[in-house]
Design a protein around this motif. Structure first.
Motif, PDB file in Angstrom:
ATOM      1  N   GLU B 253       0.847  -1.185   0.000  1.00 35.59           N
ATOM      2  CA  GLU B 253       0.000   0.000   0.000  1.00 35.59           C
ATOM      3  C   GLU B 253       0.888   1.243   0.000  1.00 35.59           C
ATOM      4  O   GLU B 253       1.633   1.481   0.950  1.00 35.59           O
ATOM      5  CB  GLU B 253      -0.903   0.017   1.247  1.00 35.59           C
ATOM      6  N   ASN B 254       0.824   2.009  -1.075  1.00 35.78           N
ATOM      7  CA  ASN B 254       1.632   3.230  -1.150  1.00 35.78           C
ATOM      8  C   ASN B 254       0.852   4.398  -0.583  1.00 35.78           C
ATOM      9  O   ASN B 254      -0.270   4.669  -1.005  1.00 35.78           O
ATOM     10  CB  ASN B 254       2.031   3.512  -2.599  1.00 35.78           C
ATOM     11  N   ASP B 261      10.435  12.085  -2.079  1.00 34.56           N
ATOM     12  CA  ASP B 261      11.875  11.869  -2.278  1.00 34.56           C
ATOM     13  C   ASP B 261      12.367  10.702  -1.432  1.00 34.56           C
ATOM     14  O   ASP B 261      13.283   9.983  -1.815  1.00 34.56           O
ATOM     15  CB  ASP B 261      12.659  13.128  -1.878  1.00 34.56           C
ATOM     16  N   VAL B 262      11.774  10.570  -0.256  1.00 39.87           N
ATOM     17  CA  VAL B 262      12.185   9.484   0.644  1.00 39.87           C
ATOM     18  C   VAL B 262      10.948   8.684   1.040  1.00 39.87           C
ATOM     19  O   VAL B 262       9.873   9.246   1.267  1.00 39.87           O
ATOM     20  CB  VAL B 262      12.917  10.014   1.905  1.00 39.87           C
ATOM     21  N   VAL B 263      11.111   7.367   1.078  1.00 47.10           N
ATOM     22  CA  VAL B 263       9.981   6.482   1.382  1.00 47.10           C
ATOM     23  C   VAL B 263      10.418   5.467   2.436  1.00 47.10           C
ATOM     24  O   VAL B 263      11.503   4.887   2.340  1.00 47.10           O
ATOM     25  CB  VAL B 263       9.502   5.743   0.106  1.00 47.10           C
ATOM     26  N   LEU B 264       9.553   5.277   3.432  1.00 47.77           N
ATOM     27  CA  LEU B 264       9.809   4.265   4.460  1.00 47.77           C
ATOM     28  C   LEU B 264       8.964   3.030   4.173  1.00 47.77           C
ATOM     29  O   LEU B 264       7.741   3.119   4.064  1.00 47.77           O
ATOM     30  CB  LEU B 264       9.465   4.825   5.846  1.00 47.77           C
ATOM     31  N   VAL B 265       9.634   1.890   4.024  1.00 45.93           N
ATOM     32  CA  VAL B 265       8.954   0.604   3.862  1.00 45.93           C
ATOM     33  C   VAL B 265       8.754   0.021   5.255  1.00 45.93           C
ATOM     34  O   VAL B 265       9.724  -0.122   6.017  1.00 45.93           O
ATOM     35  CB  VAL B 265       9.776  -0.366   2.987  1.00 45.93           C
ATOM     36  N   ILE B 266       7.501  -0.275   5.602  1.00 47.17           N
ATOM     37  CA  ILE B 266       7.204  -0.683   6.981  1.00 47.17           C
ATOM     38  C   ILE B 266       5.987  -1.597   6.970  1.00 47.17           C
ATOM     39  O   ILE B 266       5.107  -1.447   6.123  1.00 47.17           O
ATOM     40  CB  ILE B 266       6.994   0.576   7.872  1.00 47.17           C
ATOM     41  N   ALA B 267       5.933  -2.565   7.884  1.00 45.23           N
ATOM     42  CA  ALA B 267       4.828  -3.527   7.929  1.00 45.23           C
ATOM     43  C   ALA B 267       4.134  -3.469   9.283  1.00 45.23           C
ATOM     44  O   ALA B 267       4.746  -3.117  10.293  1.00 45.23           O
ATOM     45  CB  ALA B 267       5.359  -4.943   7.684  1.00 45.23           C
ATOM     46  N   ARG B 282       4.368  16.388   5.795  1.00 44.56           N
ATOM     47  CA  ARG B 282       3.893  16.977   4.530  1.00 44.56           C
ATOM     48  C   ARG B 282       3.408  18.410   4.765  1.00 44.56           C
ATOM     49  O   ARG B 282       3.570  19.264   3.901  1.00 44.56           O
ATOM     50  CB  ARG B 282       2.762  16.134   3.959  1.00 44.56           C
ATOM     51  N   ASP B 283       2.795  18.640   5.935  1.00 50.80           N
ATOM     52  CA  ASP B 283       2.347  19.997   6.262  1.00 50.80           C
ATOM     53  C   ASP B 283       3.525  20.967   6.320  1.00 50.80           C
ATOM     54  O   ASP B 283       3.366  22.171   6.123  1.00 50.80           O
ATOM     55  CB  ASP B 283       1.599  20.017   7.610  1.00 50.80           C
ATOM     56  N   GLU B 284       4.713  20.438   6.602  1.00 51.45           N
ATOM     57  CA  GLU B 284       5.927  21.255   6.610  1.00 51.45           C
ATOM     58  C   GLU B 284       6.530  21.362   5.211  1.00 51.45           C
ATOM     59  O   GLU B 284       7.588  21.951   5.031  1.00 51.45           O
ATOM     60  CB  GLU B 284       6.994  20.617   7.517  1.00 51.45           C
ATOM     61  N   GLY B 285       5.916  20.677   4.240  1.00 51.82           N
ATOM     62  CA  GLY B 285       6.422  20.724   2.871  1.00 51.82           C
ATOM     63  C   GLY B 285       7.471  19.654   2.580  1.00 51.82           C
ATOM     64  O   GLY B 285       8.119  19.694   1.523  1.00 51.82           O
ATOM     65  N   LEU B 286       7.630  18.697   3.481  1.00 56.13           N
ATOM     66  CA  LEU B 286       8.649  17.658   3.274  1.00 56.13           C
ATOM     67  C   LEU B 286       8.041  16.511   2.467  1.00 56.13           C
ATOM     68  O   LEU B 286       6.940  16.041   2.770  1.00 56.13           O
ATOM     69  CB  LEU B 286       9.159  17.155   4.630  1.00 56.13           C
ATOM     70  N   ARG B 287       8.778  16.085   1.433  1.00 56.48           N
ATOM     71  CA  ARG B 287       8.214  15.090   0.519  1.00 56.48           C
ATOM     72  C   ARG B 287       8.576  13.675   0.977  1.00 56.48           C
ATOM     73  O   ARG B 287       9.580  13.093   0.554  1.00 56.48           O
ATOM     74  CB  ARG B 287       8.704  15.370  -0.905  1.00 56.48           C
ATOM     75  N   VAL B 288       7.729  13.153   1.862  1.00 61.56           N
ATOM     76  CA  VAL B 288       7.961  11.839   2.464  1.00 61.56           C
ATOM     77  C   VAL B 288       6.747  10.951   2.223  1.00 61.56           C
ATOM     78  O   VAL B 288       5.635  11.451   2.028  1.00 61.56           O
ATOM     79  CB  VAL B 288       8.238  11.957   3.979  1.00 61.56           C
ATOM     80  N   GLY B 289       6.968   9.654   2.202  1.00 59.96           N
ATOM     81  CA  GLY B 289       5.860   8.715   1.994  1.00 59.96           C
ATOM     82  C   GLY B 289       6.126   7.384   2.670  1.00 59.96           C
ATOM     83  O   GLY B 289       7.228   7.120   3.160  1.00 59.96           O
ATOM     84  N   VAL B 290       5.075   6.569   2.684  1.00 59.42           N
ATOM     85  CA  VAL B 290       5.165   5.233   3.296  1.00 59.42           C
ATOM     86  C   VAL B 290       4.757   4.178   2.270  1.00 59.42           C
ATOM     87  O   VAL B 290       3.752   4.338   1.578  1.00 59.42           O
ATOM     88  CB  VAL B 290       4.232   5.133   4.531  1.00 59.42           C
ATOM     89  N   ALA B 291       5.556   3.127   2.144  1.00 59.91           N
ATOM     90  CA  ALA B 291       5.148   1.938   1.385  1.00 59.91           C
ATOM     91  C   ALA B 291       4.911   0.837   2.406  1.00 59.91           C
ATOM     92  O   ALA B 291       5.857   0.342   3.020  1.00 59.91           O
ATOM     93  CB  ALA B 291       6.225   1.535   0.386  1.00 59.91           C
ATOM     94  N   ARG B 292       3.623   0.513   2.610  1.00 63.84           N
ATOM     95  CA  ARG B 292       3.320  -0.480   3.637  1.00 63.84           C
ATOM     96  C   ARG B 292       3.393  -1.877   3.030  1.00 63.84           C
ATOM     97  O   ARG B 292       2.648  -2.225   2.133  1.00 63.84           O
ATOM     98  CB  ARG B 292       1.925  -0.242   4.221  1.00 63.84           C
ATOM     99  N   MET B 293       4.316  -2.662   3.561  1.00 60.34           N
ATOM    100  CA  MET B 293       4.492  -4.042   3.114  1.00 60.34           C
ATOM    101  C   MET B 293       3.340  -4.861   3.683  1.00 60.34           C
ATOM    102  O   MET B 293       3.375  -5.284   4.835  1.00 60.34           O
ATOM    103  CB  MET B 293       5.838  -4.564   3.622  1.00 60.34           C
ATOM    104  N   GLY B 314      14.040   3.828   3.256  1.00 58.34           N
ATOM    105  CA  GLY B 314      14.317   3.247   4.570  1.00 58.34           C
ATOM    106  C   GLY B 314      13.472   1.987   4.714  1.00 58.34           C
ATOM    107  O   GLY B 314      12.353   1.928   4.215  1.00 58.34           O
ATOM    108  N   VAL B 315      14.010   0.981   5.351  1.00 63.07           N
ATOM    109  CA  VAL B 315      13.239  -0.244   5.611  1.00 63.07           C
ATOM    110  C   VAL B 315      13.238  -0.495   7.114  1.00 63.07           C
ATOM    111  O   VAL B 315      14.312  -0.586   7.731  1.00 63.07           O
ATOM    112  CB  VAL B 315      13.822  -1.467   4.878  1.00 63.07           C
ATOM    113  N   PHE B 316      12.028  -0.575   7.679  1.00 61.12           N
ATOM    114  CA  PHE B 316      11.890  -0.770   9.118  1.00 61.12           C
ATOM    115  C   PHE B 316      11.678  -2.244   9.421  1.00 61.12           C
ATOM    116  O   PHE B 316      10.716  -2.847   8.960  1.00 61.12           O
ATOM    117  CB  PHE B 316      10.707   0.051   9.648  1.00 61.12           C
ATOM    118  N   ASP B 317      12.586  -2.826  10.165  1.00 61.46           N
ATOM    119  CA  ASP B 317      12.446  -4.227  10.598  1.00 61.46           C
ATOM    120  C   ASP B 317      12.056  -4.259  12.064  1.00 61.46           C
ATOM    121  O   ASP B 317      12.761  -3.712  12.919  1.00 61.46           O
ATOM    122  CB  ASP B 317      13.771  -4.985  10.418  1.00 61.46           C
ATOM    123  N   ARG B 318      10.937  -4.951  12.356  1.00 61.11           N
ATOM    124  CA  ARG B 318      10.523  -5.114  13.756  1.00 61.11           C
ATOM    125  C   ARG B 318      11.008  -6.473  14.261  1.00 61.11           C
ATOM    126  O   ARG B 318      10.293  -7.212  14.959  1.00 61.11           O
ATOM    127  CB  ARG B 318       8.998  -4.970  13.873  1.00 61.11           C
TER     128      ARG B 318
END
Lengths: 182, 391
Positions: B253-254, B261-267, B282-293, B314-318
């Protein structure tokens, strides 16, 4: 978003109180989540539970560190834990106590109220004499103090979720609501 | 109907809506309330199923393999050491192509003892031939159990599925859940009618000895069908959306990734918190997103490769698997091989440690810093008490 923290002791029903409140909010058409501090359960030990209420779906899956409201089910916990930790400046505190708010020894500019949930629970024979179940009575007080979840929704939620004595629990909440002293 | 349910209650209700026919369970924290609710539903007559309390998780899974051979829709739930004890039987279930669906309350594996949430138990079982769905919230748990049966039982798939529920964070949290109507579930998920089945009137041999001249082909068929499951998952998700009015974007899910510019992959559940942080930044104008595994098995290679255009991933491992970084990190890095973006591993939320909005905000700001100044370090353990422990 409104964030609420409950302080109680294992066996008093703080976790169920958070769930009853969340259910009441959800049935009123809001979104809500409720969760305990995931500790090790022991009767009598301090317990913390949380509730979030919002118009939007709740996406935060993290603890509540700066609550808007604090509900204390056992007055003695004030000496044991810092129940005011992180409470917002314009927050409120509700304590189960027969005393006046100014006699509790809480130093905060936030609005403090008390409700004698223990007496109400004992009159309704909720729990035992030595460990009354005060969660439903204090929820009635909380409905009166904060006025964002209608008492009727709280009563319906209590009737749905209370494992026993459903009507007695609902009456306890209603009494706390009606006995409110400003 | 909107109800207030924990994820464990949602999972049990989903099993009932799926009209499961056999449940074999063994209790373990934080899964136990699923088993309890299954027992209650069967004893009250709300669910017409055979409920079996087994002497271990190993036996529970073994029983389901047999029941599935007979043609029953089967269900169990477990966690942690229970999942580990099932390990060899998990491989049997997939190897003999039984479409068992199993919620797993994701938790640590000891020692020392820790009963709280992380992904170590399920990540450890990533190689056993089961599909793995990671859920963000209680609604998705209910919906994913139904989708998992749909995909698992597809004749072109016939592989079992784990539905991963973050231990305590979801299993013991009450949330608003829309419970679908039975007739709509019946429309979405027809009854399970495998062919052939174990039948004493028509004896056949199942799961016998496979000699070296066929074993490779057996494994190849599992690999092919696991790959094919990707399309079935997308279809099952889309069809779910048509009937129930909500779906989840397939395997990944994107969230606000289009111009990121930067995307965090997280489950899992932490993805919800990450979305809140994305909105805030995003409210600060920073171009960030999440790719939910959402799905880790089959691995969403194509969806991950589509993130190649992002400058920093970035890839988040729990969990941590003691390799060259965490397991999700390694597979994402593999799928991106050949692209010139920077990939960094973040490890956190272990053993019940809260993944806070502050942690995730720190991660995004770190990735934005990498965007300007280059990679600082490959692996970062987030939220350590002394702030160190990175390399």
């Amino acid at each position: 978003m409104i964030e609420i923290r409950f302080h109680g002791r294992g066996g008093q029903g703080a976790v169920l109180a958070s769930e009853i409140l969340a259910r009441a909010a959800i049935m009123e058409g809001a979104n809500a989540s409720a969760f305990p501090f995931f500790g090790v359960e022991r009767k009598g030990s301090p317990v913390t539970a949380f509730c979030r209420i919002d118009d939007r779906p709740i996406r935060l899956h993290t603890g509540i560190y700066e609550p808007d409201h604090v509900v204390v089910l056992d007055q003695a916990l004030i000496q044991l834990t810092d129940v005011l930790t992180g409470l917002k400046d314009d927050g409120t505190v509700l304590v189960n106590s027969p005393h006046d708010p100014e006699d509790l020894g809480l130093s905060t500019d936030c609005k403090i109220d008390t409700v004698d949930a223990t007496s109400i629970a004992l009159e309704r024979r909720l729990g035992s004499k030595s460990s009354p179940i005060v969660n439903t009575a204090i929820l009635g007080g909380f409905a009166r103090q904060c006025e964002f979840v209608p008492i009727k929704a709280i009563l319906d939620s209590i009737r749905y979720m209370a494992p026993i004595k459903k009507e007695e629990n609902a009456k306890a909440a209603l009494e706390a609501y009606n006995r409110w002293r400003e | 109907m909107i109800d207030a349910l924990t994820a464990n209650q949602a999972a049990a209700i989903a099993a009932k809506l799926a009209r499961i026919e056999v449940a074999a369970v063994y209790p373990i924290t934080p899964q136990t309330t699923i088993s309890e609710m299954m027992a209650e539903m069967v004893s009250r007559g709300e669910l017409d199923a055979r409920f079996m309390l087994m002497e271990s998780e190993h036996s529970a899974m073994s029983a389901l393999i047999g029941a599935s051979y007979v043609g029953a829709r089967t269900f169990t739930a477990t966690s942690s050491h229970g999942l580990a004890l099932m390990h060899e039987v998990l491989m049997w279930a997939s190897g003999v192509r039984r479409p068992i669906v199993m919620p797993v309350a994701a938790r640590t594996i000891g020692g020392p003892w820790n009963i709280w949430g992380e992904h170590m138990d399920v990540i450890t079982e990533r190689d056993v031939g089961w599909m793995q769905f990671y859920c963000e919230n209680n609604q998705e748990v209910l919906d994913t159990v139904l989708m998992a049966y749909k995909v698992s039982e597809d004749p072109s798939v016939m592989l079992p599925a784990m539905v991963v529920i973050d231990g305590f964070i979801l299993t013991h949290t009450v949330d608003a859940v829309s419970v679908p109507e039975q007739h709509l579930v019946d429309e979405y998920l027809p009854s399970f009618n495998p062919d052939p089945v174990l039948n004493i009137d028509d004896p056949r041999r199942f799961g016998g000895l496979i000699m070296p001249d066929w074993w490779t082909e057996f494994r190849y068929r599992i690999a092919l069908d696991m790959e094919g499951a990707k399309k079935r998952i997308q279809e099952a998700d889309a069809e779910f959306g048509k009937i129930f009015g909500r779906n989840y974007g397939g395997l990944v899910e994107n969230y606000r990734t289009d111009d990121a510019d930067v995307v965090l992959v997280i489950a899992g559940s932490a993805a919800g918190t990450a979305k809140e942080v994305v909105d805030h930044l995003r409210d600060e104008g920073l171009r960030v997103g999440v790719a939910r595994m959402r799905v880790f098995r089959p691995f969403p290679s194509e969806e991950i490769a589509e993130l190649n255009s992002k400058d920093v991933i970035g890839v988040f491992d729990r969990s941590y698997t003691f390799g060259d970084g965490g397991a999700m990190f390694n597979e994402v890095r593999s799928a991106m091989h050949g692209s010139d973006n920077i990939i960094k591993n973040y490890v956190g939320g272990l053993g019940g440690r809260d993944v806070t909005a502050a942690h995730i905000e720190w991660i995004f700001r770190n990735m934005l810093d990498i965007l300007d100044n280059g990679l600082d370090r490959k692996i970062e353990w987030v939220g350590l008490r002394d702030g160190s422990g990175r390399w």
